[in-house]
Design an enzyme around this catalytic site. Structure first.
Site, PDB file in Angstrom:
ATOM      1  N   GLN A 252       0.427  -0.901   0.039  1.00 48.25           N
ATOM      2  CA  GLN A 252       0.408   0.270  -0.571  1.00 48.25           C
ATOM      3  C   GLN A 252       1.531   1.746   0.251  1.00 48.25           C
ATOM      4  OE1 GLN A 252      -3.694  -0.231  -0.006  1.00 48.25           O
ATOM      5  NE2 GLN A 252      -2.905  -2.580  -0.497  1.00 48.25           N
ATOM      6  N   HIS A 255       1.877   2.635  -3.219  1.00 47.79           N
ATOM      7  CA  HIS A 255      -0.071   4.221  -3.819  1.00 47.79           C
ATOM      8  C   HIS A 255       1.295   5.327  -4.315  1.00 47.79           C
ATOM      9  CE1 HIS A 255      -3.443   1.610  -4.452  1.00 47.79           C
ATOM     10  NE2 HIS A 255      -3.731   1.419  -3.677  1.00 47.79           N
ATOM     11  N   GLU A 320      -8.384   3.062   6.371  1.00 48.42           N
ATOM     12  CA  GLU A 320      -9.208   2.416   5.280  1.00 48.42           C
ATOM     13  C   GLU A 320      -9.346   0.887   5.146  1.00 48.42           C
ATOM     14  OE1 GLU A 320      -9.422   3.529   0.622  1.00 48.42           O
ATOM     15  OE2 GLU A 320      -7.291   3.685   1.902  1.00 48.42           O
ATOM     16  N   HIS A 321      -7.891   0.665   5.312  1.00 45.77           N
ATOM     17  CA  HIS A 321      -7.403  -1.015   5.186  1.00 45.77           C
ATOM     18  C   HIS A 321      -6.932  -1.390   6.503  1.00 45.77           C
ATOM     19  CE1 HIS A 321      -6.599   0.491   0.899  1.00 45.77           C
ATOM     20  NE2 HIS A 321      -8.102  -0.519   0.417  1.00 45.77           N
ATOM     21  N   ASP A 354      -8.375  -4.534  -3.363  1.00 45.60           N
ATOM     22  CA  ASP A 354      -7.917  -3.702  -4.187  1.00 45.60           C
ATOM     23  C   ASP A 354      -8.196  -4.227  -5.303  1.00 45.60           C
ATOM     24  OD1 ASP A 354      -7.172  -1.867  -2.617  1.00 45.60           O
ATOM     25  OD2 ASP A 354      -4.766  -1.932  -2.423  1.00 45.60           O
ATOM     26  N   HIS A 423     -62.314  17.458  10.047  1.00 47.38           N
ATOM     27  CA  HIS A 423     -63.851  18.124   9.687  1.00 47.38           C
ATOM     28  C   HIS A 423     -64.242  17.060   8.726  1.00 47.38           C
ATOM     29  CE1 HIS A 423     -66.833  21.321   9.066  1.00 47.38           C
ATOM     30  NE2 HIS A 423     -66.657  20.599   7.160  1.00 47.38           N
TER      31      HIS A 423
END
Length: 434
Positions: A252, A255, A320-321, A354, A423
């Site tokens: 990761q 990225h 997130e992960h 992913d 009414h």
């Protein structure tokens, strides 16, 4: 043993070189120009930011066929396999969202319908990597929800059309494919131009400029969620393999230079060996120029007393992960509540999410997992309620209740709508009706 840090974040988290840009102002300028100048502004910013100004940003059917013909058969087969996984899971999710109608009282019917959004813009990032997997996550899921029109935008990569991304968007079911990126793409889809028909909702990840554009345009259009840089957090026990922990952390970190990567473990030995292994792998990882910066700046290894403490601390991060490398990984399902997605056990890795397993990779970052989940089929549906009163008697009774409730709030107009039914259907008399 108190919480200790084998590795902490660097003090400078504002930028790789300490430089800063006024991202909101830059984005606002692009949006304002697209709003006032339409296609001309879109083309101007595409030329400026991407060096890209084709005769038409939209691909024709012939263009798409020609581009897909250049994609290797194995890549096409893999795209179709992954999309089948995503579609299967999304359709299963869709089945859990049912319309309902109930008779809450005799003749008083309340119901809900799950209605697909009419038009969606799917943003598929390019930049450093051709993220064709984002086409699976945004377009396939939208189509599984029943969205009629999906427009896909993806930027050129170094002045070239990314063939595999185009193939992924096409096979996912995109109704239009545009080679257009950045804020100008988001603004064109959200606002509409002479050639781009406005959408109602935009989904997909992107760089900080894309994320800011979605934030600024939210309300004018819907968005999946505000998203920042990718994050990973691994909870590891004393039996975790440091090679696995290191490998998955770096998967990761590559990225971008702004990816937070955290290891929380109850074993000092595992933590120390993981750090050694990360440094070892960075010497041979082809993307070490990116992953190494990310790990150096935002990487952490934290040692806690117990797995219970690890789960509590992981919930504070709300990453997130979250990958669970423990002897009994499924206990995290009971002991954790703040995460974008969980990846349970040594046989599972974040990269599966992913790229191929079928769950969605558009997930909350920057602590947003405390209050939202990620993109899923339900994001493309509007759950709308309806009411139908078929009993005059019950309408009259509701009218009396409405009148009292409305006058308690000084809403006389509301009260009179209730009075009128009381009414008509119960014969009740009101001074304002005399």
């Amino acid at each position: 043993m108190p919480t200790t840090y084998i590795k902490t974040r660097a003090s400078n988290e504002n930028g790789v070189n300490g430089a800063s840009l006024d991202v909101p102002a830059i984005v606002r300028d692009v949006i304002d120009n697209v709003r006032s100048k339409g296609d001309a502004a879109v083309r101007s910013f595409s030329e400026k930011f991407d060096k890209w100004s084709p005769k038409s940003f939209k691909l024709s059917k012939e263009d798409i066929a020609s581009i897909i013909a250049r994609v290797p058969k194995q890549t096409v087969d893999d795209i179709l396999t992954v999309q089948d996984n995503v579609r299967t899971f999304a359709l299963a999710q869709r089945k859990t969202l049912v319309d309902l109608e109930m008779e809450i009282r005799p003749g008083v019917h309340l119901g809900q319908k799950n209605i697909p959004i009419s038009s969606v813009g799917a943003y598929i990032p390019g930049g450093r990597y051709p993220l064709l997997a984002s086409a699976h996550m945004t377009i396939v899921t939208a189509k599984a929800a029943g969205v009629k029109r999906v427009i896909a935008c993806t930027p050129p990569i170094r002045g070239e059309i990314p063939p595999a991304t185009v193939a992924a968007a096409h096979f996912a079911g995109a109704d239009e494919i545009w080679i257009l990126g950045g804020v100008q793409a988001i603004a064109a889809m959200a606002i509409g131009t002479e050639t781009v028909a406005k959408v109602d909702f935009i989904a997909g990840p992107g760089n900080p400029f894309v994320a800011e554009a979605k934030r600024q345009l939210f309300g004018e259009i819907g968005i999946d969620l505000p998203a920042g840089p990718t994050e990973i957090l691994i909870v590891a026990d004393e039996k975790a393999d440091p090679v696995t922990v290191a490998t998955d952390i770096l998967s990761q970190a590559e990225h971008g230079p702004d990816t937070p990567s955290v290891v929380i473990t109850n074993s000092k030995k595992v933590g120390e060996e993981t750090l050694v292994e990360i440094n070892k792998q960075l010497k041979i990882l082809p993307t070490a120029d990116i992953a190494g910066v990310s790990w150096s700046r935002l990487g952490e290894i934290v040692v806690v007393d117990s797995l219970d403490e690890a789960y509590k601390l992981a919930d504070v991060y709300a990453s997130e992960h979250v990958q669970i490398l423990t002897e009994n990984p499924r206990e995290a399902l009971e002991k954790m509540s703040n995460y974008g997605a969980l990846f349970l056990g040594k046989e599972t890795c974040v990269s599966y999410g992913d790229k191929c397993i079928g769950t969605n990779h558009v997930l909350p970052t920057k602590g947003a997992a405390r209050f939202t989940g990620g993109l899923w089929v339900g994001k493309y549906l509007k759950t709308c309620t309806y009411q139908h009163v078929t009993s005059e008697k019950e309408s009259g009774e509701l009218g009396l209740l409405c009148g009292r409730a409305a006058r308690a709030e000084n809403f006389e107009g509301h009260a009179r709508s209730g009075d009128l039914r009381a009414h008509k259907y119960l014969g009740m008399q009101f001074e304002w009706l005399s």
